[in-house]
Motif scaffolding. Sequence first.
Motif, PDB file in Angstrom:
ATOM      1  N   GLY A 298      -9.389   5.217  -3.698  1.00 48.20           N
ATOM      2  CA  GLY A 298      -8.241   4.604  -4.356  1.00 48.20           C
ATOM      3  C   GLY A 298      -7.315   5.649  -4.950  1.00 48.20           C
ATOM      4  N   GLY A 299      -6.175   5.169  -5.454  1.00 47.41           N
ATOM      5  CA  GLY A 299      -5.215   6.079  -6.088  1.00 47.41           C
ATOM      6  C   GLY A 299      -4.586   7.046  -5.118  1.00 47.41           C
ATOM      7  N   LYS A 300      -4.496   6.657  -3.849  1.00 45.91           N
ATOM      8  CA  LYS A 300      -4.007   7.592  -2.827  1.00 45.91           C
ATOM      9  C   LYS A 300      -2.534   7.929  -3.005  1.00 45.91           C
ATOM     10  CE  LYS A 300      -7.100   6.064   0.883  1.00 45.91           C
ATOM     11  NZ  LYS A 300      -8.022   7.192   0.896  1.00 45.91           N
ATOM     12  N   PRO A 301      -2.194   9.239  -2.932  1.00 47.56           N
ATOM     13  CA  PRO A 301      -0.782   9.629  -2.923  1.00 47.56           C
ATOM     14  C   PRO A 301      -0.188   9.480  -1.517  1.00 47.56           C
ATOM     15  CG  PRO A 301      -2.164  11.565  -2.876  1.00 47.56           C
ATOM     16  CD  PRO A 301      -3.089  10.378  -2.963  1.00 47.56           C
ATOM     17  N   ILE A 302       1.110   9.771  -1.386  1.00 40.96           N
ATOM     18  CA  ILE A 302       1.806   9.594  -0.102  1.00 40.96           C
ATOM     19  C   ILE A 302       1.071  10.275   1.041  1.00 40.96           C
ATOM     20  CG2 ILE A 302       3.893  10.156   1.200  1.00 40.96           C
ATOM     21  CD1 ILE A 302       5.518   9.884  -1.190  1.00 40.96           C
ATOM     22  N   THR A 303       0.647  11.521   0.791  1.00 38.28           N
ATOM     23  CA  THR A 303       0.052  12.306   1.871  1.00 38.28           C
ATOM     24  C   THR A 303      -1.175  11.605   2.450  1.00 38.28           C
ATOM     25  OG1 THR A 303      -1.014  13.498   0.078  1.00 38.28           O
ATOM     26  CG2 THR A 303       0.832  14.565   1.129  1.00 38.28           C
ATOM     27  N   MET A 304      -1.993  11.024   1.550  1.00 44.58           N
ATOM     28  CA  MET A 304      -3.212  10.372   2.027  1.00 44.58           C
ATOM     29  C   MET A 304      -2.891   9.030   2.661  1.00 44.58           C
ATOM     30  SD  MET A 304      -5.478  12.462   1.624  1.00 44.58           S
ATOM     31  CE  MET A 304      -4.275  13.743   1.849  1.00 44.58           C
ATOM     32  N   ALA A 305      -1.829   8.365   2.159  1.00 44.53           N
ATOM     33  CA  ALA A 305      -1.420   7.108   2.769  1.00 44.53           C
ATOM     34  C   ALA A 305      -0.960   7.371   4.200  1.00 44.53           C
ATOM     35  CB  ALA A 305      -0.300   6.473   1.950  1.00 44.53           C
ATOM     36  N   ILE A 306      -0.301   8.505   4.424  1.00 44.99           N
ATOM     37  CA  ILE A 306       0.129   8.849   5.786  1.00 44.99           C
ATOM     38  C   ILE A 306      -1.102   9.095   6.657  1.00 44.99           C
ATOM     39  CG2 ILE A 306       1.376  10.514   7.210  1.00 44.99           C
ATOM     40  CD1 ILE A 306       3.261  10.981   4.870  1.00 44.99           C
ATOM     41  N   ASN A 307      -2.067   9.822   6.111  1.00 46.71           N
ATOM     42  CA  ASN A 307      -3.307  10.064   6.860  1.00 46.71           C
ATOM     43  C   ASN A 307      -3.940   8.753   7.304  1.00 46.71           C
ATOM     44  OD1 ASN A 307      -3.418  12.771   6.978  1.00 46.71           O
ATOM     45  ND2 ASN A 307      -5.081  13.031   5.505  1.00 46.71           N
ATOM     46  N   ALA A 308      -3.905   7.762   6.400  1.00 51.18           N
ATOM     47  CA  ALA A 308      -4.562   6.487   6.698  1.00 51.18           C
ATOM     48  C   ALA A 308      -3.824   5.707   7.783  1.00 51.18           C
ATOM     49  CB  ALA A 308      -4.662   5.654   5.421  1.00 51.18           C
ATOM     50  N   LEU A 309      -2.589   6.101   8.083  1.00 52.42           N
ATOM     51  CA  LEU A 309      -1.828   5.381   9.111  1.00 52.42           C
ATOM     52  C   LEU A 309      -2.280   5.744  10.519  1.00 52.42           C
ATOM     53  CD1 LEU A 309       1.837   5.625   7.757  1.00 52.42           C
ATOM     54  CD2 LEU A 309       0.335   3.645   7.739  1.00 52.42           C
ATOM     55  N   PHE A 310      -3.001   6.887  10.628  1.00 56.02           N
ATOM     56  CA  PHE A 310      -3.451   7.279  11.964  1.00 56.02           C
ATOM     57  C   PHE A 310      -4.629   6.419  12.374  1.00 56.02           C
ATOM     58  CE2 PHE A 310      -1.072  10.974  10.708  1.00 56.02           C
ATOM     59  CZ  PHE A 310      -0.433  11.328  11.884  1.00 56.02           C
ATOM     60  N   GLY A 311      -4.562   5.909  13.580  1.00 55.79           N
ATOM     61  CA  GLY A 311      -5.650   5.059  14.016  1.00 55.79           C
ATOM     62  C   GLY A 311      -5.638   4.932  15.518  1.00 55.79           C
ATOM     63  N   PHE A 312      -6.228   3.829  16.000  1.00 59.34           N
ATOM     64  CA  PHE A 312      -6.346   3.625  17.439  1.00 59.34           C
ATOM     65  C   PHE A 312      -4.960   3.567  18.084  1.00 59.34           C
ATOM     66  CE2 PHE A 312      -6.645   0.481  20.946  1.00 59.34           C
ATOM     67  CZ  PHE A 312      -7.240   1.331  21.846  1.00 59.34           C
ATOM     68  N   ARG A 313      -4.038   2.822  17.458  1.00 58.76           N
ATOM     69  CA  ARG A 313      -2.685   2.764  17.978  1.00 58.76           C
ATOM     70  C   ARG A 313      -1.738   3.141  16.842  1.00 58.76           C
ATOM     71  NH1 ARG A 313       0.468  -1.901  20.906  1.00 58.76           N
ATOM     72  NH2 ARG A 313       0.278  -2.770  18.836  1.00 58.76           N
ATOM     73  N   THR A 314      -1.468   4.437  16.732  1.00 54.21           N
ATOM     74  CA  THR A 314      -0.694   4.920  15.602  1.00 54.21           C
ATOM     75  C   THR A 314       0.781   4.578  15.773  1.00 54.21           C
ATOM     76  OG1 THR A 314      -2.229   6.754  15.447  1.00 54.21           O
ATOM     77  CG2 THR A 314      -0.169   6.950  14.232  1.00 54.21           C
TER      78      THR A 314
ATOM     79  N   VAL B 106       0.843  -1.202   0.000  1.00 58.59           N
ATOM     80  CA  VAL B 106       0.000   0.000   0.000  1.00 58.59           C
ATOM     81  C   VAL B 106       0.877   1.250   0.000  1.00 58.59           C
ATOM     82  CG1 VAL B 106      -1.757   1.276   1.270  1.00 58.59           C
ATOM     83  CG2 VAL B 106      -1.814  -1.219   1.228  1.00 58.59           C
ATOM     84  N   LEU B 107       1.878   1.268   0.874  1.00 54.59           N
ATOM     85  CA  LEU B 107       2.720   2.459   0.985  1.00 54.59           C
ATOM     86  C   LEU B 107       3.573   2.646  -0.260  1.00 54.59           C
ATOM     87  CD1 LEU B 107       3.788   2.326   4.740  1.00 54.59           C
ATOM     88  CD2 LEU B 107       1.935   3.605   3.669  1.00 54.59           C
ATOM     89  N   LYS B 108       4.064   1.519  -0.799  1.00 52.56           N
ATOM     90  CA  LYS B 108       4.881   1.646  -2.018  1.00 52.56           C
ATOM     91  C   LYS B 108       4.039   2.171  -3.178  1.00 52.56           C
ATOM     92  CE  LYS B 108       6.884  -2.414  -1.895  1.00 52.56           C
ATOM     93  NZ  LYS B 108       7.677  -3.582  -2.311  1.00 52.56           N
ATOM     94  N   GLU B 109       2.779   1.676  -3.255  1.00 50.75           N
ATOM     95  CA  GLU B 109       1.903   2.144  -4.324  1.00 50.75           C
ATOM     96  C   GLU B 109       1.630   3.641  -4.168  1.00 50.75           C
ATOM     97  OE1 GLU B 109      -1.946   0.162  -4.667  1.00 50.75           O
ATOM     98  OE2 GLU B 109      -2.458   1.784  -6.046  1.00 50.75           O
ATOM     99  N   ALA B 110       1.488   4.069  -2.907  1.00 45.71           N
ATOM    100  CA  ALA B 110       1.222   5.492  -2.666  1.00 45.71           C
ATOM    101  C   ALA B 110       2.393   6.349  -3.151  1.00 45.71           C
ATOM    102  CB  ALA B 110       0.980   5.730  -1.179  1.00 45.71           C
ATOM    103  N   ILE B 111       3.607   5.869  -2.887  1.00 44.77           N
ATOM    104  CA  ILE B 111       4.782   6.626  -3.347  1.00 44.77           C
ATOM    105  C   ILE B 111       4.762   6.724  -4.873  1.00 44.77           C
ATOM    106  CG2 ILE B 111       7.312   6.615  -3.468  1.00 44.77           C
ATOM    107  CD1 ILE B 111       7.290   5.279  -0.694  1.00 44.77           C
ATOM    108  N   LEU B 112       4.440   5.591  -5.515  1.00 44.04           N
ATOM    109  CA  LEU B 112       4.383   5.575  -6.977  1.00 44.04           C
ATOM    110  C   LEU B 112       3.295   6.523  -7.485  1.00 44.04           C
ATOM    111  CD1 LEU B 112       5.657   4.143  -9.425  1.00 44.04           C
ATOM    112  CD2 LEU B 112       3.705   2.582  -9.388  1.00 44.04           C
ATOM    113  N   ASN B 113       2.108   6.484  -6.856  1.00 42.25           N
ATOM    114  CA  ASN B 113       1.015   7.383  -7.256  1.00 42.25           C
ATOM    115  C   ASN B 113       1.452   8.837  -7.183  1.00 42.25           C
ATOM    116  OD1 ASN B 113      -0.940   5.504  -7.855  1.00 42.25           O
ATOM    117  ND2 ASN B 113      -1.719   5.418  -5.754  1.00 42.25           N
TER     118      ASN B 113
END
Lengths: 265, 292
Positions: free
Chosen positions: A214-230, A59-66
């Motif tokens: 879908g098609g998330k860039p790095i910035t949105m992939a980082i956003n998605a990393l925030f959660g209950f236990r970041t 997921v993260l690698k795809e985000a970097i590519l996007n």
Amino acid sequence: MKSLSFLGRIALFAMVGAFVLVPLAQTIMTSFVSTLPRAGIAEGHFSLINYLNILHSPVLKEAILNSIIYVVLNVALCLGVGLPAAYAFARYSFVGDRQLFFLLLVFRITPTVVLSLPIFVLFAQIGLENTPVGIALVHCVFNIPISIWILEGFIASVPREFDETAFLDGHSLPSFFFRHLVPAIAPGIGVTAFFCFIFSWVEVVLARILTTTGGKPITMAINALFGFRTDFGLVMAMTVLALVPGIAMIYFVRNHLAKGFVIRT
Amino acid sequence: MKPYDNRAWFLALPALVIVTFVGILPLVAVTNYSFQDLFSLSNPYWVGVDWYRNIVISERFYASLGRSFLFSAIVLSIQLPLGIWIALLLQRSHRFVVSTVLVLITVPLVVPWNMIPVIWLNFINPNIGLAGRMLAWLGVGFDYKFNALHTWIVLVVMDTWHWLGLVVVLAYAGISSIPPAYYQAAAIDAASPWQVFRFIQLPKMKTVLSMAMLLRFMDSFMIYIEAFRINAGGPNSATAFLSLELGEEIQSFNYGPSAARSIVYFLIVLTVAWIFKAATITRGPAAMEPAK
């Protein structure tokens, strides 16, 4: 007296440098620390685990590519349409040129949050959401004006005789552009690419609303990393990676950064 | 004088087509929504100017407007003088120093906007942050969550960190375009450093500085992601700026009201751009340079 002012200046620059770097230093430090309890790694100690985790996450690698795809597309688009337009503004006056310039100014300063709903509504209807192409297009709204301003400044500093000689030599307009104008204003193209790159790379409001599923860039992939236990280490590692291309570009254009801001209104 | 040739339109046309597609068309489309109640997009109900009236009569709107103006005023009054001062000092420095400082100071510009508040929240965290622990050690009761003044300080410092580089780059671009002959003439007239600044450097920097001012004004006036992440408009709406309200409304998919709000904000942008244009045109002749 002279050396005193010299020392004072250096001290001030050092303070500015510290002001810029210290908040970043903490981010970089955190990125090299394991911030979640893991087997075999002491929490809070130096480790490359966060970077390894990125390497192992599709997921993260795809985000970097996007991110890379949309930003390259955007810079290419802005240079491609910006160069002829900048040439038109630099060399000719035409009916409505001031109005067109004003329109570009308006869209450059329109905050993305103001355009986000309109663009979301339109792009959802024509199927341009969830793809890097959509983001690349949308970011043109503020990057095309930027590219035209900067390029116009560089083109205006080339004497008109330069064009006329080339045309007398039998060059057509496209061949003049590629063989003469582009090499003559190469630093300008670099600076333009740099500014288009950074403004597109850091923009998140439009990128977010266009990539909800879908098609998330790095910035949105980082956003998605925030959660209950970041996993803050991972977040910071992604942030550090997100900085690398920008800092590399700054380094390449460092001697030309401050040139070519002849801005007309 | 530039030759008059309307064929130049063909060169500008591709740029105009794209800007129309991603700028003008969406605005036209959304103007339509701003007059309707859209429970879903397929079920429009005409409500006329109701959404606009709700915005214009709400006290919240004017309170946010005032806060946004205050924030912009503070940000501009710090960043512009500081940026000009640094640029003036750079102008007297060695080339190597100049490029080092410019590289350093532009680094925050390449940080994605959603990460800027994350970096700063990490930095001022009282348990793990360098600044947070430092303040705690100094005995400063720093509380950006519940103390409005402290939230404001964080926002202003963070914004300065983020954008000072742009002001410095633009100001330095203006200064370094001044030919040495101007300084020689000033030296012959025994002009003081203040006079050199006031009568040579400032007028020569006017175009780039007005641009810096416009960009900084607009971006701080409509600050969104950064301010939202720091304290979500709190404490007690003390940092609820214009964009935060629009963002909130878009997030909850209130199409009609957020469309109306988008249009109102766009009209504000248009007004600011128009004032900027009017203000710079009256000073036009002074800013016109012989081709370099």
